[in-house]
Design a protein around this motif. Structure first.
Motif, PDB file in Angstrom:
ATOM      1  N   HIS A  78       0.159  36.098  -7.334  1.00  0.00           N
ATOM      2  CA  HIS A  78       1.451  36.193  -6.641  1.00  0.00           C
ATOM      3  C   HIS A  78       1.737  37.657  -6.284  1.00  0.00           C
ATOM      4  O   HIS A  78       2.074  37.987  -5.140  1.00  0.00           O
ATOM      5  CB  HIS A  78       2.532  35.632  -7.572  1.00  0.00           C
ATOM      6  N   ASN A  79       1.572  38.549  -7.275  1.00  0.00           N
ATOM      7  CA  ASN A  79       1.847  39.971  -7.038  1.00  0.00           C
ATOM      8  C   ASN A  79       0.907  40.543  -5.961  1.00  0.00           C
ATOM      9  O   ASN A  79       1.331  41.301  -5.096  1.00  0.00           O
ATOM     10  CB  ASN A  79       1.671  40.776  -8.335  1.00  0.00           C
ATOM     11  N   ALA A  80      -0.376  40.157  -6.039  1.00  0.00           N
ATOM     12  CA  ALA A  80      -1.354  40.696  -5.081  1.00  0.00           C
ATOM     13  C   ALA A  80      -1.064  40.187  -3.667  1.00  0.00           C
ATOM     14  O   ALA A  80      -1.187  40.924  -2.687  1.00  0.00           O
ATOM     15  CB  ALA A  80      -2.770  40.300  -5.503  1.00  0.00           C
ATOM     16  N   LEU A  81      -0.655  38.920  -3.564  1.00  0.00           N
ATOM     17  CA  LEU A  81      -0.352  38.383  -2.223  1.00  0.00           C
ATOM     18  C   LEU A  81       0.873  39.086  -1.637  1.00  0.00           C
ATOM     19  O   LEU A  81       1.017  39.198  -0.424  1.00  0.00           O
ATOM     20  CB  LEU A  81      -0.119  36.869  -2.281  1.00  0.00           C
ATOM     21  N   GLU A  86      -3.840  44.362  -7.800  1.00  0.00           N
ATOM     22  CA  GLU A  86      -4.153  43.659  -9.057  1.00  0.00           C
ATOM     23  C   GLU A  86      -5.654  43.462  -9.125  1.00  0.00           C
ATOM     24  O   GLU A  86      -6.317  43.307  -8.093  1.00  0.00           O
ATOM     25  CB  GLU A  86      -3.487  42.272  -9.083  1.00  0.00           C
ATOM     26  N   SER A  87      -6.170  43.432 -10.340  1.00  0.00           N
ATOM     27  CA  SER A  87      -7.597  43.179 -10.458  1.00  0.00           C
ATOM     28  C   SER A  87      -7.798  41.779 -11.056  1.00  0.00           C
ATOM     29  O   SER A  87      -7.324  41.493 -12.156  1.00  0.00           O
ATOM     30  CB  SER A  87      -8.182  44.313 -11.310  1.00  0.00           C
ATOM     31  N   ASN A 143       1.679  41.500   3.844  1.00  0.00           N
ATOM     32  CA  ASN A 143       0.698  42.578   3.663  1.00  0.00           C
ATOM     33  C   ASN A 143      -0.054  42.363   2.358  1.00  0.00           C
ATOM     34  O   ASN A 143       0.073  43.136   1.410  1.00  0.00           O
ATOM     35  CB  ASN A 143       1.452  43.923   3.656  1.00  0.00           C
ATOM     36  N   PRO A 144      -0.857  41.292   2.291  1.00  0.00           N
ATOM     37  CA  PRO A 144      -1.458  40.926   1.002  1.00  0.00           C
ATOM     38  C   PRO A 144      -2.667  41.787   0.647  1.00  0.00           C
ATOM     39  O   PRO A 144      -3.280  42.394   1.524  1.00  0.00           O
ATOM     40  CB  PRO A 144      -1.906  39.486   1.243  1.00  0.00           C
ATOM     41  N   ARG A 146      -6.235  42.033   0.331  1.00  0.00           N
ATOM     42  CA  ARG A 146      -7.130  41.230   1.168  1.00  0.00           C
ATOM     43  C   ARG A 146      -8.067  40.304   0.391  1.00  0.00           C
ATOM     44  O   ARG A 146      -8.249  39.140   0.755  1.00  0.00           O
ATOM     45  CB  ARG A 146      -7.949  42.140   2.094  1.00  0.00           C
ATOM     46  N   ASP A 147      -8.696  40.814  -0.693  1.00  0.00           N
ATOM     47  CA  ASP A 147      -9.679  39.970  -1.389  1.00  0.00           C
ATOM     48  C   ASP A 147      -9.001  38.740  -2.008  1.00  0.00           C
ATOM     49  O   ASP A 147      -9.560  37.640  -2.001  1.00  0.00           O
ATOM     50  CB  ASP A 147     -10.440  40.776  -2.458  1.00  0.00           C
ATOM     51  N   VAL A 148      -7.774  38.941  -2.483  1.00  0.00           N
ATOM     52  CA  VAL A 148      -7.062  37.813  -3.102  1.00  0.00           C
ATOM     53  C   VAL A 148      -6.643  36.815  -2.016  1.00  0.00           C
ATOM     54  O   VAL A 148      -6.794  35.598  -2.173  1.00  0.00           O
ATOM     55  CB  VAL A 148      -5.846  38.329  -3.911  1.00  0.00           C
ATOM     56  N   PHE A 149      -6.176  37.328  -0.896  1.00  0.00           N
ATOM     57  CA  PHE A 149      -5.765  36.451   0.203  1.00  0.00           C
ATOM     58  C   PHE A 149      -6.962  35.640   0.698  1.00  0.00           C
ATOM     59  O   PHE A 149      -6.846  34.459   1.019  1.00  0.00           O
ATOM     60  CB  PHE A 149      -5.165  37.285   1.343  1.00  0.00           C
ATOM     61  N   SER A 150      -8.143  36.271   0.711  1.00  0.00           N
ATOM     62  CA  SER A 150      -9.277  35.512   1.243  1.00  0.00           C
ATOM     63  C   SER A 150      -9.750  34.452   0.236  1.00  0.00           C
ATOM     64  O   SER A 150     -10.191  33.373   0.636  1.00  0.00           O
ATOM     65  CB  SER A 150     -10.385  36.440   1.739  1.00  0.00           C
TER      66      SER A 150
END
Ligand code: UDP
Length: 403
Positions: A78-81, A86-87, A143-144, A146-150
């Motif tokens: 949620h935070n990363a999106l 976040e890792s 503005n997410p 990117r790796d998490v959004f993908s």
């Protein structure tokens, strides 16, 4: 039930709603999310299920369960999106899928339409059955990371469609995308008209003084809601205008960070007797309603916001709302007409003072705010839109959609 909205909701919305329901009655519709209480998604679902059922649609609402590790991970997602860094390692993503696989085995996913809310249950689509599957994203993905959004996008492409609250969030994922803003229910305990006695009862119970203007923000204790920024703005105002600040929040079972943020906020407020930090139990709808009704100015100073139901709730109480210019808030606040959009703590303080010092302007803006919500953000419109999306997906091979 839908008849009760006559005279409140726009007539056209109700007509179309009935038409669509005539086509879809008898079919099954399943909503899945990750909490029954706390936050905007649960708030809407509690109201929407009975309405959809009363239209003759066999509607169910299931909630996935998970362990602490799962919800820690999904809060990171949620935070990363919403743009924090976040890792999230492969093991966590595997756990996300495993927990969803367990839920898929327990839930009855057989339905004519399945609406999956937010990223927590998104891997359920891997185990989809017949029917139309739709992903409903309530998060501010402007503005997410990117790796998490993908990663989430990989699941999202398995759906028939995705729904976002704001056009800017649409992700060009190669599936149908629809824009449907959320909504509030004017007949709910949170939004119905209260008597003066009910409002006084809440003020007394919660210890809120009524001899000075009340500035209010209602929100989960979440950094994206900027509670410390709200306190800073209040302190700037307080030098010139005597007032009281109320920060009201309650825990959400799928938000493990709330307790830590609440503690930070308490420390930041220090021992100012005019800052009231309220941790309300779940389903304190009447008290929230009373707080919104007694407030002189309502804030939603979010830094990121999918939509911000609290904005529409405040506007429905005929209050001018000052909101952070983020996510879905600018859809609701027409700057200078139904409230004010702000970009900084100083800007927020300035607008609070402007409203406190111009009561006539505040009243006029509040009236326009309520009307704007009536036209655009009532639940009847949102149910209409969900049914329209479902109908469109069912009829996708037709070039003529007949209502
Ligand atoms: N809410 C509540 N009690 C609280 C804090 C929030 O009932 O203590 C409700 C609030 O009235 C609104 C919803 O939770 O209906 C929050 O939705 P919003 O879209 O503003 O934010 P989210 O929590 O979904 O990010």
């Amino acid at each position: 039930m839908i008849g009760s909205y006559g005279g409140i909701s726009p007539r056209g919305d109700l007509l179309l709603l009935r038409k669509l329901a005539d086509h879809l009655a008898g079919k099954t519709f399943l909503h899945v999310n990750s909490t029954r209480e706390g936050g905007g998604v649960a708030e809407i679902l509690q109201r929407m299920i009975p309405i959809m059922s009363s239209l003759g649609i066999n509607t169910r609402w299931d909630v996935i369960t998970g362990d602490q590790r799962f919800f820690d991970m999904t809060k990171k997602v949620h935070n990363a999106l919403q743009g924090y860094t976040e890792s999230i390692d492969d093991r966590m993503w595997e756990h996300h899928l495993e927990i969803n696989e367990k839920n898929a085995a327990l839930l009855d996913l057989d339905a004519d339409a399945v609406l999956i809310h937010d990223p927590q249950p998104v891997p359920l689509v891997t185990f989809r059955k017949e029917g139309v599957w739709i992903w409903r994203c309530h998060i501010d993905v402007s503005n997410p990371q990117r790796d998490v959004f993908s990663r989430i996008g990989n699941y999202a492409t398995k759906f028939d469609a995705a729904i976002y609250s704001v056009a800017r969030f649409a992700g060009a994922m190669g599936i149908n995308e629809f824009i449907i803003p959320p909504s509030i229910d004017p007949l709910s305990e949170k939004n119905r008209q209260l008597s003066d006695e009910e409002i006084n009862d809440t003020a007394l119970k919660l210890g809120i003084p009524q001899d000075r203007p009340v500035i209010l923000q209602v929100s989960r204790f979440d950094r994206f809601k900027d509670p410390t920024g709200v306190i800073m703005a209040y302190r700037m105002v307080k030098k010139y205008n005597d007032c009281v600040l109320v920060l009201a929040g309650s825990p959400a079972t799928d938000d493990p960070e709330g307790a830590g943020v609440l503690e930070e906020v308490r420390q930041f407020a220090s021992d100012d007797p005019d800052i009231h930090i309220l941790l309300l139990p779940p389903f304190s709808d009447k008290d929230i309603n009373a707080l919104q009704t007694m407030a002189s100015v309502i804030l939603q100073k979010s830094l990121k916001e999918g939509f911000g139901l609290t904005v529409a709730e405040g506007m429905w109480k005929a209050k001018p709302v000052i909101g952070g210019a983020a996510g879905g808030i600018p859809l609701q606040i027409v700057h200078g007409v139904t409230g004010f959009l702000v970009h900084s703590i100083e800007g927020c303080a300035f607008r609070i003072r402007q409203l406190l010092n111009n009561t006539e302007m505040a009243v006029h803006m509040g009236e326009q705010a309520r009307e704007f919500v009536r036209q655009n953000f009532l639940i009847t419109r949102q149910v209409r839109d969900y049914l329209a999306v479902w109908y469109t997906l069912l009829e996708k091979k037709k070039s003529l959609v007949e209502l």
